[in-house]
Design an enzyme around this catalytic site. Structure first.
Site, PDB file in Angstrom:
ATOM      1  CG  ASP A  54     -22.299  42.947 -46.055  1.00 56.36           C
ATOM      2  OD1 ASP A  54     -21.820  43.944 -46.856  1.00 56.36           O
ATOM      3  OD2 ASP A  54     -21.585  41.782 -45.673  1.00 56.36           O
TER       4      ASP A  54
ATOM      5  CD  GLU B 252     -22.169  46.039 -51.981  1.00 55.11           C
ATOM      6  OE1 GLU B 252     -22.451  44.764 -52.186  1.00 55.11           O
ATOM      7  OE2 GLU B 252     -22.112  46.727 -51.121  1.00 55.11           O
TER       8      GLU B 252
ATOM      9  CG  ASP C 111     -15.173  44.774 -47.013  1.00 53.14           C
ATOM     10  OD1 ASP C 111     -16.005  44.900 -45.820  1.00 53.14           O
ATOM     11  OD2 ASP C 111     -15.474  43.685 -47.590  1.00 53.14           O
TER      12      ASP C 111
HETATM   13  O1  MIG Z   1     -17.935  39.032 -48.513  1.00 55.55           O
HETATM   14  O2  MIG Z   1     -20.265  39.321 -43.539  1.00 55.55           O
HETATM   15  O3  MIG Z   1     -18.272  44.437 -45.637  1.00 55.55           O
HETATM   16  O4  MIG Z   1     -18.256  43.958 -42.825  1.00 55.55           O
HETATM   17  O5  MIG Z   1     -17.854  41.264 -41.965  1.00 55.55           O
HETATM   18  C1  MIG Z   1     -17.650  39.641 -47.349  1.00 55.55           C
HETATM   19  C2  MIG Z   1     -18.938  39.193 -43.967  1.00 55.55           C
HETATM   20  C3  MIG Z   1     -19.038  39.920 -46.578  1.00 55.55           C
HETATM   21  C4  MIG Z   1     -18.490  42.222 -45.986  1.00 55.55           C
HETATM   22  C5  MIG Z   1     -18.700  43.324 -45.297  1.00 55.55           C
HETATM   23  C6  MIG Z   1     -18.097  42.881 -43.868  1.00 55.55           C
HETATM   24  C7  MIG Z   1     -18.547  41.589 -43.096  1.00 55.55           C
HETATM   25  C8  MIG Z   1     -18.365  40.406 -44.248  1.00 55.55           C
HETATM   26  N1  MIG Z   1     -19.082  41.020 -45.657  1.00 55.55           N
END
Ligand code: MIG
Length: 715
Positions: A369, A372, A438
């Protein structure tokens, strides 16, 4: 005009002081690049074709001919190509705007697909987009220019010869599909050089050729196709146990639980909070015995804290991105954070060792996660050095390389990779599956899922999903249940929601919605043999699993922009309910289909079909046979009794694939592939196309679409 064949197999065209290089990496693919283009970062070294290719100057034009293609280049180096005698590509003059360094404009008014999971309809004509990996927590709407992934690949579709275009450029890129100029498709880049591949053939052929160069989605482990549950966050072992118990008590199957950021010690990657998740190794082993696989999240940002091993080592060995020679800091979940320089190979090897060791705790997947990369204190400056590549050029590659490092970690641990990533670019599919980030708990986002997942498939990402129930905002029971129904074909079937939102675990639903969710899950488990075989074909043959109708019905005008129906493989059609309170819907059938629930036949054309909650419009194509496990199966195990459901209306054929469900043995041939065919004249035949292990199959039952047994025999 001058044309020269270079020793490496490229054709150099020179005219009026300009130069371009053309080559043919596949018989149906043209590669065009500017002479100063750097070697590709996404495509390995290619063996170029020169046999059976002729080239000459004709008047002011250069002409290159291959057995399939005729390429004409005029004195301004503008390109025109013919595939099987038809004009398929015609370049129009292109004048870059201020921010654009270069680009191309093609004459086309054909339907446009691809570009990954961008918003908007399946057919992208009339829309423009920007490829720059972006964390977009607010609702994704038709005008959202950028999302998490940047996939510079699109298709110009024509019932006959279609064309795929891949722009090999990692800087910010822009796409305008017949928006500014009605008959033109434009793409441009803010840096780097022109480096473009054109693929020709039918839609399936173009995708298979594209993925032959960029890479294919590997077959995921079998468990991953079962029910997955997630939440930001299950904060302790007890929380997770409650979810498992909830599913169990409700009689719902479950294979996978994700651990969101709170399992870590102060959001430090590759750590586990020992108070909330004590004795993790034994616990994970225990869960696996129960058939539950646990997947932890890993964030791209690394906590900057002296004494934390990943930070200390990374500093000592120069593994972090820098700005003006100093390690670059920003803020992410752990607070003050630094960013591994994944574009640098040494950094990837270093990271892969952490992944390997973490997997050895007993985790069965990794969820990547914030890659980007996302940051809380403004975006990273464009001149941050990411392992020798400036951020402006490395941004869209960052997640790709993080996923490659993660993938290396799985191979080092000798595990079948299961990586789910948020960000990526063209080719990332060879390392990771992906989800659409999201989304929101809204009906709009439910409807958006269909074109998003279809276009991801057409862009090479065969293994993908969305957050079922919606991530942001509070979902309603009805929306959660409808989402579970509409997601039947999603290779990743994950219910996930954000912190501070109402819970959306299915066992908490009221009776009516609960029963609808359960019904969807039970049908999902019936589809697992079809899904697993389709994903094997995605890796081995570049096919797609989930996809739009047009992939299977290329001549059907109505299928061109069908945004509310989808298919799985060639046999299954799903036309889910997508509105609150919906009781029936119009379904377009591109040929005759049989309803899964009762075998009723629907002829080609539009028909009104009931779809009250709990009643899913799922259909089997005419002249087909599908493989089902035992009725009411709650396990993802390979069926020992193969139930073959046949439409009894002519010769029907299907492939069926089985292996060990995990591990890498299948890549060494440890799998079975069968071709099953059945017809009234010749009966049932099961022909092994490949036999590399003892089959799980013990018995075969041939059924009609209403479930009547036609034949039963031991295998
Ligand atoms: O700033 O880890 O898309 O699935 O639950 C949010 C917390 C960070 C974004 C991910 C989401 C996840 C969340 N993350």
């Amino acid at each position: 005009m001058e044309i020269t064949l270079l020793p490496n197999g490229e054709y150099r065209l020179a005219s009026m002081g300009k130069e371009a290089l053309f080559s043919f990496p596949l018989p149906t693919c043209i590669h065009l690049r500017e002479p100063d283009a750097k070697p590709s970062r996404l495509i390995g070294k290619l063996i170029l074709l020169n046999d059976e290719i002729t080239y000459r100057v004709e008047g002011e034009d250069a002409v290159i001919e291959t057995p399939f293609l005729r390429v004409e280049v005029d004195k301004d180096l503008r390109l025109k190509a013919f595939f099987n005698g038809e004009t398929v590509l015609e370049e129009a003059p292109f004048l870059p705007k201020e921010e654009e360094k270069g680009g191309m404009s093609l004459k086309s008014s054909r339907p446009v697909y691809g570009l990954g999971d961008k918003t908007g309809p399946l057919d992208k004509r009339g829309y423009s987009y920007i490829n720059w990996n972006s964390d977009v927590p607010e609702a994704h709407v038709d005008t959202t220019p950028s999302l998490y992934k940047s996939i510079n690949f699109f298709l110009l579709f024509d019932g006959g010869a279609s064309m795929g275009v891949f722009l090999d450029n990692s800087c910010k890129t822009r796409f305008d599909f017949n928006k500014t100029v009605k008959d033109e498709v434009r793409f441009s880049f803010d840096g780097g050089t022109k480096d473009v591949y054109f693929f020709f053939g039918s839609l399936p052929e173009v995708i298979a050729a594209y993925t032959a160069l960029l890479g294919r989605s590997p077959l995921p482990p079998r468990f991953s196709l079962g029910a997955q549950q997630s939440r930001w966050s299950y904060g302790s072992k007890e929380d997770v146990e409650k979810v498992i118990a909830g599913y169990k008590k409700a009689g719902l199957p479950l294979t996978t639980i994700y651990l969101d950021i709170d399992y870590m010690d102060h959001f430090k990657d590759f750590t586990v909070n020992e108070e909330t998740f004590p004795d993790i190794r034994n616990w994970l082993a225990e869960k696996k015995k129960e058939g539950i696989h646990i997947i932890p999240i890993i964030d791209a940002g690394v906590k900057a804290e002296v004494g934390y091993r990943v930070y200390d080592e990374g500093i000592a060995d120069h593994h972090f991105c820098t700005l003006n020679g100093e390690v670059y800091h920003n803020e992410v979940w752990p607070g003050d954070s630094v960013f591994p320089a994944f574009p640098e190979v040494g950094t990837r090897i270093w990271w892969s060792m952490y992944v390997r060791d973490f997997l050895r705790f007993g985790f069965d997947g990794i969820w990547n996660d914030m890659n980007e990369p996302a940051s809380f204190k403004g975006p990273l400056p464009l001149n941050v050095d990411m392992g020798g590549i400036p951020h402006a050029e490395a941004h869209n590659l960052y997640a790709h390389y993080m996923n490659q490092a993660t993938h290396m970690g799985f191979l080092a641990a000798q595990k079948r990779p299961y990586i789910v990533t948020r960000a990526g670019c063209a080719g990332t599919q060879r390392f990771a599956a992906t989800w659409t980030g999201d989304n929101q708990s809204t009906w709009d986002h439910l409807r958006l899922m269909i074109p998003q997942l279809c276009n991801l498939s057409l862009s090479g990402f065969a293994c993908a999903g969305v957050d079922i129930g919606g991530f942001g905002g509070d979902s309603t029971p009805e929306l959660i249940a409808r989402w579970a129904e509409a997601s039947l074909f999603n290779p990743i079937y994950r219910n996930h929601s954000a912190i501070h939102t109402l819970p959306q675990e299915p066992y908490l639903l009221e009776e009516e919605e609960f029963l609808a969710y359960k019904n969807a899950l039970m049908i999902r488990y019936q589809l697992i043999p079809s899904l697993y075989t389709a994903l094997f074909e995605a890796e081995s043959a570049g096919k797609i699993a989930l996809g739009p109708l047009i992939y299977n019905f290329p001549k059907d005008e109505r299928a061109k922009n069908e945004n509310t129906e989808l298919m799985l493989g060639e046999q299954w059609l799903l036309a889910p309910a997508l509105f609150p309170g919906q009781q029936s819907r119009s379904v377009y059938f591109p040929c005759a289909f049989y309803r899964y629930s009762d075998g009723q036949r629907f002829k080609k054309g539009d028909q009104l079909v009931p779809c009250p909650l709990g009643n899913i419009p799922l259909f089997q194509r005419e002249q087909s046979v599908v493989v089902l496990p035992q009725k009411k199966e709650k396990h993802i195990d390979f069926p020992t009794v193969l139930r073959l459901r046949w439409t009894e209306d002519g010769l029907a054929k299907t492939l069926y694939y089985e292996d060990e469900g995990e591990g890498l043995g299948y890549q060494k041939g440890e799998y079975n592939l069968f071709e099953i065919s059945v017809s009234k004249e010749d009966g049932l035949a099961i022909v092994p196309l490949h036999q590399g292990m003892k089959s799980h199959i013990q018995e075969i039952v041939l059924e009609s679409v209403t479930g009547e047994i036609l034949l039963k025999k031991a295998y």
